[in-house]
Design an enzyme around this catalytic site. Structure first.
Site, PDB file in Angstrom:
ATOM      1  N   LYS A 113     -11.943 -72.977 -31.165  1.00 55.63           N
ATOM      2  CA  LYS A 113     -12.469 -71.613 -31.211  1.00 55.63           C
ATOM      3  C   LYS A 113     -11.384 -70.548 -31.046  1.00 55.63           C
ATOM      4  CE  LYS A 113     -17.077 -72.256 -31.358  1.00 55.63           C
ATOM      5  NZ  LYS A 113     -18.007 -71.572 -32.288  1.00 55.63           N
ATOM      6  N   SER A 151     -22.129 -69.776 -26.442  1.00 53.46           N
ATOM      7  CA  SER A 151     -22.583 -70.829 -25.532  1.00 53.46           C
ATOM      8  C   SER A 151     -21.422 -71.428 -24.754  1.00 53.46           C
ATOM      9  CB  SER A 151     -23.296 -71.915 -26.328  1.00 53.46           C
ATOM     10  OG  SER A 151     -22.402 -72.487 -27.249  1.00 53.46           O
ATOM     11  N   ASP A 208     -30.585 -78.580 -38.160  1.00 53.38           N
ATOM     12  CA  ASP A 208     -30.911 -77.441 -39.030  1.00 53.38           C
ATOM     13  C   ASP A 208     -29.959 -77.339 -40.219  1.00 53.38           C
ATOM     14  OD1 ASP A 208     -29.168 -76.614 -36.673  1.00 53.38           O
ATOM     15  OD2 ASP A 208     -28.843 -74.944 -38.058  1.00 53.38           O
ATOM     16  N   GLU A 252     -23.787 -83.123 -37.035  1.00 58.45           N
ATOM     17  CA  GLU A 252     -24.557 -82.392 -36.016  1.00 58.45           C
ATOM     18  C   GLU A 252     -25.485 -83.336 -35.269  1.00 58.45           C
ATOM     19  OE1 GLU A 252     -26.746 -79.196 -37.945  1.00 58.45           O
ATOM     20  OE2 GLU A 252     -27.846 -80.584 -39.214  1.00 58.45           O
ATOM     21  N   GLY A 260     -30.807 -81.316 -33.474  1.00 57.21           N
ATOM     22  CA  GLY A 260     -30.555 -79.980 -34.009  1.00 57.21           C
ATOM     23  C   GLY A 260     -30.012 -80.079 -35.424  1.00 57.21           C
ATOM     24  N   SER A 304     -13.074 -81.489 -31.751  1.00 57.82           N
ATOM     25  CA  SER A 304     -13.076 -80.027 -31.733  1.00 57.82           C
ATOM     26  C   SER A 304     -12.981 -79.381 -30.360  1.00 57.82           C
ATOM     27  CB  SER A 304     -14.292 -79.505 -32.490  1.00 57.82           C
ATOM     28  OG  SER A 304     -15.455 -80.073 -31.958  1.00 57.82           O
TER      29      SER A 304
END
Lengths: 322, 322
Positions: A51, A76, A208, A202, A206, A302
């Site tokens: 990030k 988060s 999606d 994922e 979740g 990650s």
């Protein structure tokens, strides 16, 4: 839409600031899977996750005047620390909106970088609205966690470095929450290795992004109950999805148990500490190994921001998705 | 006595076989200690510890005929795996004498490399005598864990690489059991950086090396009760001690609690997994930080062979030295 030139520009701005993280390999893993696996070690990035790339790049493209008015972010966890650290490096004020149940070490680390933390209820409040209100009050710049081109471009430097370092790959598996890392990496990977197949990874609970890719439009879900706290997004970002529908072949899902298994493998065989979301792409590779046999596969590791206590709770089964 | 030429020769033989492990740094650690710390990541060495260097080098200097008759070793763990792996690479048979209470993953890994494992009682039997008997019966070559010049030379390549990579250091802290790594590293370090101060690091409960250095002769102790299972030696080796008395400034001791604290730091801040003995030198630096303020300090992270279950037992306090 995001272009490879944006990612190359981000790479210039990140040079000497972000770590060029190492690429890890494991003979044991290669033998287990019958593949050649190259793992981009972003858990060794500054503040412990990829990030930092996107956050620092997003701040770097603001004008000095904009930065002087401060930055705001909602996250988060790791994006919070990333914006806080980037803000400290640019000596500008930062206000971070975080869920009240975010892991304590992440909240502490964010405060430790000098940011002001505002807590909210993950299951009730609209974090984006809170962040926008604060930004409006202060004239500060909002730094979104993924639905933002400079953030996506920054995250894409991860795959750029990986392929520069190890050469073309047959496949690349990238963990996916809001799609910032996946979209950036997909653009970089397809530009450098046009024949590459790019996959998202994922948590099952979740899925999606998988559903969105299959439906051809963005599908929104309830806040998913998973140990992968970096991937508890309810929908992929609009700009990331434009890239993902074009460049991503499929999204692989993994159970929380599979994620813990990958964390164990990383611990015992590679001597590396991964947080659940940080192990998600490796878990996807291990679980869907048949698809990758005989191929050169890139995987993002990650993030590694997990305290000893939470690691113990996860590997002993004391913590499950709540 | 061991010479830098022996270590350079070992480095040649290890090239392309042993990993040239990375040197890790931590801004957090440097800020905490007020020093510049360079950590040689031997937990990322093949089979997870520095021991591979000495074992492979010792096998490489045998004649093909000697290797064909097989090798025998006695070891509390990592040397066992190291000889087993080196033997596999040379396609020669290996018989390994291990304590019955050695960590299960180490016994399994040794068998996994194809070696034949013979278990003994650490508190009752004489492992060296058992190994010598087996060697005598089979005409096999005994590969001692530390009191053996080719092993010492192999281990010394660790400090050779470290100083080649980061330049001269003011101090070097090396974990010490039988003295193989410490003696080899001391010779390499003093040859490359004559002004360097070299320190050993050992658990408080097993401070035979500190006592030996202060007494000027080898002091033998009972099998020490410590979590540092790689350092449960009762006396430094004769040949290592000749080097250590000449080149080593002092031996620093640390409590088992201090070792667990260093393991936690490595986990949470560096995302690295260290076994207790592998964290001993880092623990010594953290505990004796005042002596190293403002200095450039090298530290060996010497091994990472610890299963998730034992790590959990150590950090939760469920396992203490028995």
């Amino acid at each position: 839409m995001l272009d490879i030139a944006d990612i190359r520009d981000a790479a210039q701005r990140l040079r000497g600031v972000a770590h060029r993280t190492p690429v890890l390999t494991s003979r044991t893993l290669d033998a287990m899977l019958g593949a050649r696996v190259f793992m981009k070690a972003e858990h060794l990035q500054r503040m412990g996750a990829f990030k930092f790339r996107g956050a620092y790049h997003a701040l770097s493209v603001l004008t000095p005047d904009e930065r002087a008015r401060g930055v705001v972010a909602f996250s988060s966890g790791n994006h919070a620390q990333a914006v806080a650290l980037a803000a400290r490096l640019f000596a500008c004020p930062a206000k971070i909106v975080m869920p009240a149940d975010a892991p304590a070490p992440k909240v502490e680390a964010t405060r430790g970088y000098g940011a002001d933390v505002v807590l909210y209820d993950r299951y009730r409040d609209d974090r984006a609205a809170i962040a926008r209100r604060i930004a409006g009050e202060r004239g500060a710049a909002l730094i979104p966690p993924y639905d933002h081109l400079p953030v996506m471009a920054g995250q894409g430097t991860c795959a750029l470095e990986l392929i520069e370092d190890v050469g073309p790959l047959d496949a690349l598996i990238v963990c996916a929450g809001g799609g910032g890392l996946l979209s950036g990496c997909a653009v970089a990977a397809r530009a450098l290795a046009p024949a590459i197949e790019v996959f998202g990874a994922e948590p099952e609970a979740g899925d999606d992004m998988r559903r969105s890719l299959h439906a051809g439009h963005i599908v929104t879900i309830e806040v998913p109950r998973t140990i992968c706290d970096g991937q508890q997004t309810t929908a992929v970002g609009v700009q990331p999805f434009e890239v993902i529908r074009t460049h991503v072949s499929d999204v692989l899902t993994v159970s929380d148990a599979g994620v813990v298994e990958a964390m164990r493998f990383a611990f015992e065989r590679m001597k590396q500490v991964l947080e659940p979301s940080g192990a998600c792409a490796l878990a996807a590779l291990m679980h869907h190994a048949g698809r990758f046999r005989g191929r050169r596969v890139g995987v993002t590791l990650s993030g590694g921001n997990i305290g000893v206590e939470r690691f113990v709770a996860l590997v002993t089964g004391a913590e499950r998705a709540a």
